[in-house]
Write an enzyme that holds these catalytic residues in place. Structure first.
Site, PDB file in Angstrom:
ATOM      1  N   GLY A  11      65.394  25.387  42.402  1.00  0.00           N
ATOM      2  CA  GLY A  11      64.196  24.560  42.452  1.00  0.00           C
ATOM      3  C   GLY A  11      64.173  23.547  43.579  1.00  0.00           C
ATOM      4  O   GLY A  11      63.547  22.501  43.460  1.00  0.00           O
ATOM      5  N   SER A  12      64.836  23.842  44.695  1.00  0.00           N
ATOM      6  CA  SER A  12      64.809  22.851  45.792  1.00  0.00           C
ATOM      7  C   SER A  12      63.408  22.728  46.375  1.00  0.00           C
ATOM      8  O   SER A  12      62.978  21.628  46.738  1.00  0.00           O
ATOM      9  CB  SER A  12      65.821  23.224  46.876  1.00  0.00           C
ATOM     10  OG  SER A  12      65.391  24.336  47.630  1.00  0.00           O
ATOM     11  N   ASN A  13      62.665  23.836  46.431  1.00  0.00           N
ATOM     12  CA  ASN A  13      61.278  23.741  46.906  1.00  0.00           C
ATOM     13  C   ASN A  13      60.419  22.985  45.897  1.00  0.00           C
ATOM     14  O   ASN A  13      59.544  22.197  46.283  1.00  0.00           O
ATOM     15  CB  ASN A  13      60.705  25.132  47.162  1.00  0.00           C
ATOM     16  CG  ASN A  13      61.031  25.632  48.553  1.00  0.00           C
ATOM     17  OD1 ASN A  13      60.505  25.118  49.532  1.00  0.00           O
ATOM     18  ND2 ASN A  13      61.930  26.587  48.647  1.00  0.00           N
ATOM     19  N   ARG A  90      59.850  36.894  39.955  1.00  0.00           N
ATOM     20  CA  ARG A  90      59.204  37.883  39.075  1.00  0.00           C
ATOM     21  C   ARG A  90      57.804  38.116  39.620  1.00  0.00           C
ATOM     22  O   ARG A  90      57.124  37.169  40.027  1.00  0.00           O
ATOM     23  CB  ARG A  90      59.152  37.328  37.643  1.00  0.00           C
ATOM     24  CG  ARG A  90      58.817  38.340  36.565  1.00  0.00           C
ATOM     25  CD  ARG A  90      58.967  37.689  35.191  1.00  0.00           C
ATOM     26  NE  ARG A  90      60.374  37.389  34.888  1.00  0.00           N
ATOM     27  CZ  ARG A  90      61.209  38.272  34.330  1.00  0.00           C
ATOM     28  NH1 ARG A  90      60.784  39.487  34.040  1.00  0.00           N
ATOM     29  NH2 ARG A  90      62.467  37.950  34.076  1.00  0.00           N
ATOM     30  N   ASN A 106      52.650  30.852  47.305  1.00  0.00           N
ATOM     31  CA  ASN A 106      54.074  31.174  47.235  1.00  0.00           C
ATOM     32  C   ASN A 106      54.720  30.840  48.570  1.00  0.00           C
ATOM     33  O   ASN A 106      54.066  30.887  49.615  1.00  0.00           O
ATOM     34  CB  ASN A 106      54.255  32.669  46.950  1.00  0.00           C
ATOM     35  CG  ASN A 106      55.721  33.109  46.907  1.00  0.00           C
ATOM     36  OD1 ASN A 106      56.530  32.479  46.248  1.00  0.00           O
ATOM     37  ND2 ASN A 106      56.056  34.160  47.651  1.00  0.00           N
ATOM     38  N   HIS A 108      57.764  32.098  51.052  1.00  0.00           N
ATOM     39  CA  HIS A 108      58.645  33.254  51.278  1.00  0.00           C
ATOM     40  C   HIS A 108      59.505  32.962  52.502  1.00  0.00           C
ATOM     41  O   HIS A 108      58.978  32.504  53.528  1.00  0.00           O
ATOM     42  CB  HIS A 108      57.800  34.514  51.495  1.00  0.00           C
ATOM     43  CG  HIS A 108      58.620  35.737  51.781  1.00  0.00           C
ATOM     44  ND1 HIS A 108      59.323  36.414  50.801  1.00  0.00           N
ATOM     45  CD2 HIS A 108      58.876  36.369  52.947  1.00  0.00           C
ATOM     46  CE1 HIS A 108      59.969  37.413  51.362  1.00  0.00           C
ATOM     47  NE2 HIS A 108      59.717  37.424  52.664  1.00  0.00           N
ATOM     48  N   ASP A 144      54.315  39.573  48.514  1.00  0.00           N
ATOM     49  CA  ASP A 144      54.489  38.889  49.814  1.00  0.00           C
ATOM     50  C   ASP A 144      53.483  39.357  50.862  1.00  0.00           C
ATOM     51  O   ASP A 144      53.829  39.512  52.032  1.00  0.00           O
ATOM     52  CB  ASP A 144      55.925  39.131  50.340  1.00  0.00           C
ATOM     53  CG  ASP A 144      56.971  38.625  49.364  1.00  0.00           C
ATOM     54  OD1 ASP A 144      58.072  39.214  49.346  1.00  0.00           O
ATOM     55  OD2 ASP A 144      56.682  37.664  48.621  1.00  0.00           O
ATOM     56  N   GLU A 173      61.401  24.853  54.924  1.00  0.00           N
ATOM     57  CA  GLU A 173      60.576  25.206  53.755  1.00  0.00           C
ATOM     58  C   GLU A 173      60.149  23.930  53.034  1.00  0.00           C
ATOM     59  O   GLU A 173      59.000  23.800  52.591  1.00  0.00           O
ATOM     60  CB  GLU A 173      61.369  26.084  52.781  1.00  0.00           C
ATOM     61  CG  GLU A 173      61.653  27.483  53.268  1.00  0.00           C
ATOM     62  CD  GLU A 173      62.426  28.284  52.238  1.00  0.00           C
ATOM     63  OE1 GLU A 173      62.200  28.082  51.018  1.00  0.00           O
ATOM     64  OE2 GLU A 173      63.249  29.114  52.646  1.00  0.00           O
TER      65      GLU A 173
END
Ligand code: GRF
Length: 202
Positions: A11-13, A90, A106, A108, A144, A173
Site C-alpha cells: 500500500g505504498s501508493n 485482481r 489504476n 501500472h 492495463d 509513482e
C-alpha cells in the site's frame, strides 16, 4: 470527492494518496481502503491513519461473482466518487467496471502500452529499454489498457536490477498518482467514449 483505494499489498501508493489528500486544498478525501488480502500491509497503515478498512478474501466466497458482489455492496454504503486501484492484484469484471464507468483509475509500473501485465521492470531491462516509468490510466475491461491520464519516466541504468529499477519507479509513482487523482477529482480530465479528455489546461 470521496475516494476508495483498493490494495493487495504494502500500500505504498495508497499511503502516497492518503498523505496528498491530507492537504486542505486537495480535492479528494480517502474514505476507505479495501483489500482482497486480510494480511495486506497497507490495511494496518490505513487504519493507523484513521481510515476505514475492509478485507474481502476470495476464499471466503463461493465464487468470483459472490466475492465481487460483497465488495460492490460495501461500495454502495461508502458511495465513492472515484476508485483508485493501487497494487490491487485482481481483475475487475465488466459488471464492476460498468458500475463505475470512467471513475476507476489504476497505476501500472511501466510506460503503457509497453509491458502490460506483470514483471514489468525485468521485461524493460531484458528489452534493453533506456527509459522506464509508470502510468496512471482509466480502468477498462481489458487489463492495463484504458486511456492514459498521466505518465512519469526514469532512466534505466546500465547495471540495473529489477529491484533497483522498481525502487526508482516506485518513487515517481508516489508523485504521479496524487497528481493524476487531483486532475480527475477537479474534473480536469475525464473519460469520454473510450478516450481521456482534458477539459482544462491540465
Ligand atoms: C507498484 O509497483 C504499483 O505500480 C503496482 O503494485 C506495486 C506495489 O504497489 N500496481 P504498492 O506499494 O502496494 O502501492
Amino acid at each position: 470527492k470521496r475516494v476508495v483505494v483498493f490494495i493487495s499489498g504494502s500500500g505504498s501508493n495508497m499511503m502516497a494518496l492518503v498523505k496528498a489528500a491530507a492537504a486542505s486544498d486537495y480535492p479528494a478525501e480517502i474514505v476507505a481502503v479495501i483489500s482482497d488480502k486480510a494480511d495486506a500491509g497497507g490495511l494496518a497503515k490505513a487504519a493507523a491513519e484513521g481510515i476505514a478498512t475492509f478485507a474481502f478474501m476470495r476464499k471466503d466466497f463461493a465464487s468470483k461473482d459472490a466475492h465481487e458482489e460483497a465488495i460492490l455492496a460495501q461500495l454502495e454504503a461508502l458511495s465513492p466518487d472515484i476508485i483508485c486501484l493501487a497494487g490491487y492484484m485482481r481483475l475487475l469484471t465488466g459488471r464492476f467496471i460498468q458500475s463505475y464507468e470512467g471513475r476507476i483509475i489504476n497505476i501500472h509500473p511501466s510506460l503503457l502500452p509497453l509491458f502490460p501485465g506483470l514483471h514489468t521492470h525485468q521485461r524493460a531491462i531484458d528489452a534493453g529499454q533506456r527509459i522506464a516509468g509508470c502510468t496512471v490510466h482509466f480502468v477498462t475491461e481489458g487489463m492495463d489498457e484504458g486511456p492514459v491520464i498521466g505518465q512519469a519516466a526514469v532512466p534505466v541504468l546500465t547495471d540495473d536490477t529489477a529491484d533497483a529499477l522498481a525502487t526508482r519507479v516506485l518513487t515517481i509513482e508516489h508523485r504521479l498518482y496524487p497528481q493524476s487523482l487531483r486532475l480527475l477529482a477537479e474534473g480536469k480530465v475525464r473519460m469520454e467514449s473510450g478516450k481521456a479528455v482534458t477539459t482544462a489546461k491540465a
